[in-house]
Design a protein around this motif. Sequence first.
Motif, short mmCIF file in Angstrom:
data_model
loop_
_atom_site.label_atom_id
_atom_site.label_comp_id
_atom_site.label_asym_id
_atom_site.label_seq_id
_atom_site.Cartn_x
_atom_site.Cartn_y
_atom_site.Cartn_z
N TYR A 136 2.53 36.40 58.07
CA TYR A 136 1.68 35.47 57.32
C TYR A 136 0.22 35.60 57.72
O TYR A 136 -0.66 35.77 56.87
CB TYR A 136 2.15 34.03 57.51
N GLN A 181 4.31 30.25 49.96
CA GLN A 181 3.50 29.04 50.00
C GLN A 181 3.97 28.10 48.91
O GLN A 181 4.21 28.50 47.77
CB GLN A 181 2.01 29.37 49.81
N VAL A 195 -2.39 29.01 45.03
CA VAL A 195 -1.06 29.24 45.59
C VAL A 195 -0.45 30.52 45.02
O VAL A 195 0.17 31.30 45.74
CB VAL A 195 -0.15 28.02 45.32
N ASN A 199 0.67 33.72 47.26
CA ASN A 199 2.03 34.27 47.26
C ASN A 199 2.05 35.74 46.86
O ASN A 199 2.89 36.50 47.35
CB ASN A 199 2.93 33.43 46.36
N ILE A 257 2.60 25.43 53.68
CA ILE A 257 3.04 26.60 54.45
C ILE A 257 3.77 26.25 55.74
O ILE A 257 4.57 27.03 56.24
CB ILE A 257 1.84 27.53 54.74
#
Length: 402
Positions: A136, A181, A195, A199, A257
């Motif tokens: 991440y 997310q 978002v 992603n 997250i």
Amino acid sequence: MSRCLLVGLCLIVPSFVAAADKLELQKGDHICLVGNTLAERMQHFGWLETLLVARFPEHDLTFRNLGYSADEIDGWENFNHRLRSMDFGSFDQWLAGSAPVPQEKKLSPRDDGKVRANRFELTNTRADVIFAFYGYNESFAGEPGLPKFKENVAKFIEHVRSQKYNGKSAPRLVLFSPIAQELLDDPNLPGKESVAAANARIKLYAEALREVAKATSVDFVDLFGTTDELFRTGKVIMPGARGVTIERGAPATINGIHLNASGDWIVGEIIDASLFPNQKIPNLEQRSTQLRKAVNDKNFYWYNRYRVTDGYSTYGERAFLKFAEGTGGYGDGLSNYSVGQRELEVLDTLTANRDQHVWAVAAGKPAPAKDDNLPYFLEVISNKPGTLPGGKHEFLDGEEAI
């Protein structure tokens, strides 16, 4: 078998989440979690550990969470991607449960016989199995960062496989992708377009992990694909021997997250089902509450040991200050190091005692944790003695002080 949480999440466990091979856990295995915040926060909710201990109650599994927010996969060799206080201990030292006194020559003569040569001797890490959660933080490098990320993943795998943290054999390694997310209805959090962009970025790194894991024959669990579909559609229906439906009835994260307790349960179930796709956990409904309580109690003590406050004074430079006991100022008395290490040994012992309690609960014999084996604390004489006998101070309550 369907299961529901009070918060409104219902789950029947998935069976087709990707893994290279079936992980085999053995009696007495030490399982260490490494990685970023996804790994770190798991110890505060305890679902993954609860599920695996419940699945293998006869194995007496030992879990130690070494996750740390912002860690990246090359942190084992790049300090800037594994930021710690001075002499915290290296990636390999923690996994091996072996680290020397950082600055032995600075110890006081009064410390003699009070300090272990191996300061991690009682941590019970010595990893047989490593669960690695990365990708991440690295994903913020975007598409241009993918080649370097893949290179770092391959180097990480090669390095870990070259070690014998348990003193006998290379660890069994499982790589986990980041979760997706989650879009939350909150004006203070990222909106739909942000978002979606996040992603798309995270997916690239999840796929990169999958690609390198496949090329190196390492077990891999894709948490991104399942959570992405869950967050987008509210439900995931998957075929498989255990039959699967996940319904999202409430947020799984606190901010899109970072998992909350409900999300930790979902991810724990996904991981368990990914690694052991065709086997249900007997009587989980009846056992999980008490077992998770025991797991979280143990993890409380471990967290306070691993993340001890003020590391610089516990094992860094300030740890080797020596005091002239009872006289004020510095001298040849006990050092911060010996006193602090003894307190860490107490926390290690409290943690190990609760391992025993977890195993007892898993076996259906919930004997309470016994703490009759704690090391004694080192007595430190105040540099500023009080007026009472023995130099003790008189402590006033609030009204008396006023």
